[in-house]
Design an enzyme around this catalytic site. Structure first.
Site, PDB file in Angstrom:
ATOM      1  N   HIS A   9     -55.171 -66.341 -27.847  1.00  0.00           N
ATOM      2  CA  HIS A   9     -54.365 -65.955 -29.014  1.00  0.00           C
ATOM      3  C   HIS A   9     -52.913 -65.638 -28.622  1.00  0.00           C
ATOM      4  O   HIS A   9     -52.256 -64.805 -29.242  1.00  0.00           O
ATOM      5  CB  HIS A   9     -54.979 -64.758 -29.748  1.00  0.00           C
ATOM      6  CG  HIS A   9     -56.338 -65.020 -30.304  1.00  0.00           C
ATOM      7  ND1 HIS A   9     -56.538 -65.687 -31.500  1.00  0.00           N
ATOM      8  CD2 HIS A   9     -57.568 -64.741 -29.825  1.00  0.00           C
ATOM      9  CE1 HIS A   9     -57.839 -65.787 -31.726  1.00  0.00           C
ATOM     10  NE2 HIS A   9     -58.485 -65.232 -30.722  1.00  0.00           N
ATOM     11  N   ASN A  63     -61.338 -64.697 -37.283  1.00  0.00           N
ATOM     12  CA  ASN A  63     -60.815 -66.055 -37.145  1.00  0.00           C
ATOM     13  C   ASN A  63     -60.776 -66.728 -38.516  1.00  0.00           C
ATOM     14  O   ASN A  63     -61.165 -66.133 -39.520  1.00  0.00           O
ATOM     15  CB  ASN A  63     -61.696 -66.881 -36.192  1.00  0.00           C
ATOM     16  CG  ASN A  63     -61.502 -66.518 -34.733  1.00  0.00           C
ATOM     17  OD1 ASN A  63     -60.407 -66.194 -34.302  1.00  0.00           O
ATOM     18  ND2 ASN A  63     -62.586 -66.568 -33.972  1.00  0.00           N
ATOM     19  N   TYR A  76     -61.084 -56.121 -25.819  1.00  0.00           N
ATOM     20  CA  TYR A  76     -59.773 -56.155 -26.464  1.00  0.00           C
ATOM     21  C   TYR A  76     -58.907 -54.975 -26.039  1.00  0.00           C
ATOM     22  O   TYR A  76     -57.735 -55.147 -25.673  1.00  0.00           O
ATOM     23  CB  TYR A  76     -59.932 -56.204 -27.982  1.00  0.00           C
ATOM     24  CG  TYR A  76     -60.123 -57.608 -28.498  1.00  0.00           C
ATOM     25  CD1 TYR A  76     -61.230 -58.358 -28.114  1.00  0.00           C
ATOM     26  CD2 TYR A  76     -59.204 -58.200 -29.350  1.00  0.00           C
ATOM     27  CE1 TYR A  76     -61.404 -59.652 -28.562  1.00  0.00           C
ATOM     28  CE2 TYR A  76     -59.374 -59.491 -29.816  1.00  0.00           C
ATOM     29  CZ  TYR A  76     -60.473 -60.217 -29.410  1.00  0.00           C
ATOM     30  OH  TYR A  76     -60.642 -61.504 -29.854  1.00  0.00           O
TER      31      TYR A  76
END
Length: 488
Positions: A59, A132, A342
């Site tokens: 990303h 997404n 993350y």
């Protein structure tokens, strides 16, 4: 977010000293060597060398915008989240859209899933929904994620993405068949970020004031309508305008054409999960709408562009562990891995105080922690105590968890996800194929065949084709013929 006036007064160094000459370096006389005592020269060069932080592993290529989320339906019987507590309630949002596999300098118009990440600045803290533009994903267990991404990135020997690596992994991972069918179909290359849907993809927990638990899936349906690019259109656009999607989003907002999405959820009572025909926590599966019809709950609108891409888009962080009271995780094995990965990525990439940056910190409340120091710490806590418990009126725990506990049983160990009555790796991929029109099927076959034909080994190509054959006999037969025609 407030900004400082940087136009008034003289040019200064980073420490605030006035700059006398920003055109010439200090020298030992005319034409002589440059002096190391030139503070401005060293400061500017050192700052320039550090203007880029490590890009995201995935990303990396993205665009962002601010906006509002407005509640349009009463969902209080499902969740106690305050930002969802009444019809008409609005919450500030920051959205970041992205491609997945490409690096920061890659083009926007490529065949790749799109990240659809949202940060809700709620009065109970920030809630991050990191999804997404597809409702499913390639794998169902986070332990396979690094291997999967390695196949999508540059090969360590050739320095390029290799079809052998991609199809070798996908062929050996039949669970990917559903998502690959999505990716190589018409929706694999959105025409813009405004013209695609978004999905939370994972299953999440909602819990209400009574402690009742519901499993939910999020859907963001574009109000602009779905628009996509063919492979040929995308190749042309990527070469002519690599920044096409970023520019489209920014210019639409500048024109006042604010993109919006209708927000829906599918809701499953917790008691129904164990006997549902598909594993409801399997990221490679959807919940068919006839089983759990989507319910409209709100509207997302983006109406303000960031003023500085680096500060607000590149340094923005999103983590699925950022929940608020009334919302929590599920046993989804991919989600469970992301709850760690993350935050860890952001601590490495931006720094331990990344949550203090304006785009990341809470906007509707204040973060009250005992964390101190570290890179870029701004001293915001002044002389307050940095431990807990304490008797100096520091912040205290509430005693009420954000989400409800989930019962577990059985021995610890490496376990496959539980299989439900209709679970297999191919059934939903076949269903998706059979939903397509004839023209859509032809484009899907052409897109897949063009890539599989690049594989150097016949066994890799055949294994890949066989996955689609198991999803639907016609699917596999047509794909095999198309690949053979291209490979001669």
């Amino acid at each position: 977010m407030t900004t400082r006036d940087t136009t008034a007064g003289p040019l200064t160094t980073e420490s605030g000293a006035p700059v006398a000459d920003n055109q010439n370096s200090e020298q030992t006389g005319v034409g002589g060597p440059v002096l190391v005592q030139d503070q401005l020269l060293l400061e500017k060069l050192a700052h320039f060398n550090r203007e880029r932080i490590p890009e995201r592993i995935v990303h990396a290529r993205g665009a962002g915008a601010y906006g509002t989320f407005t509640v349009t339906a009463d969902v209080t019987k499902y969740t106690r989240a305050t930002f969802l507590s009444e019809i008409g309630k609005q919450t500030e949002v920051f959205a970041r859209f992205s491609t997945v596999a490409g690096n920061l300098g890659s083009a926007d118009a490529v065949r790749d899933p799109r990240g659809f990440a949202l940060k809700f600045y709620t009065e109970e803290g920030n809630y991050d929904l990191v999804g997404n533009n597809t409702p499913v994903f390639f794998i169902k267990d986070a332990i396979k994620f690094p291997d999967f991404i390695h196949t999508q990135k540059r090969d360590p020997y050739t320095g390029s993405q290799e079809a052998d690596n991609v199809w070798d992994f996908w062929g050996l991972s039949p669970e990917s068949t559903h998502q690959v069918t999505w990716l190589f179909g018409d929706r694999g290359i959105p025409a813009s970020y405004r013209h695609m849907n978004g999905y939370g993809s994972h299953t999440f927990q909602w819990n209400n004031e009574a402690g009742e638990v519901f499993w939910v899936k999020y859907h963001f349906k574009t109000d602009q309508g779905i628009k996509n690019l063919t492979s040929q259109e995308a190749a042309k656009l990527a070469g002519e305008d690599p920044d096409s999607h970023q520019r489209d989003l920014r210019e639409a907002i500048e024109r006042g054409e604010y993109p919006s999405w209708t927000v829906q959820v599918q809701i499953m009572p917790a008691a129904e999960a164990a006997n549902y025909r598909f594993n409801p926590f399997d990221l490679t599966k959807v919940w068919p709408h006839e089983d759990y019809p989507p319910i409209e709950i709100g509207r997302l609108e983006l109406n303000r562009n960031p003023q500085n891409i680096f500060a607000e888009v590149e340094q923005s962080i999103f983590s699925p562990i950022h929940f608020v009271p009334g919302i929590g995780p599920s046993p989804d094995k991919m989600l469970q891995g992301r709850l760690f990965a993350y935050g860890d990525a952001h601590r490495y990439r931006v720094g331990i105080n990344a949550d203090h940056l304006p785009v990341n910190r809470p906007h509707a409340t204040e973060a009250r922690t005992y964390g101190r120091d570290g890179y870029l710490y701004d001293g915001r806590h002044t002389g307050m105590k940095n431990y807990e418990p304490n008797s100096f009126d520091g912040p205290k725990e509430t005693g009420r968890a954000l989400w409800q506990p989930v019962p577990v049983s059985g021995p610890t160990g490496k376990h496959e996800a539980p299989s439900h009555a209709e679970d297999n790796d191919f059934v939903q991929a076949g269903n998706l194929y059979r939903l397509m029109s004839e023209d859509e099927k032809e484009r899907l076959i052409a897109n897949l065949a063009g890539f599989i034909a690049e594989v150097s080994r016949d066994d890799i190509a055949e294994r890949a084709i066989n996955n689609f054959r198991q999803a639907d006999a016609d699917y596999g037969k047509r794909l095999e013929a198309a690949v053979q025609a291209l490979r001669g």
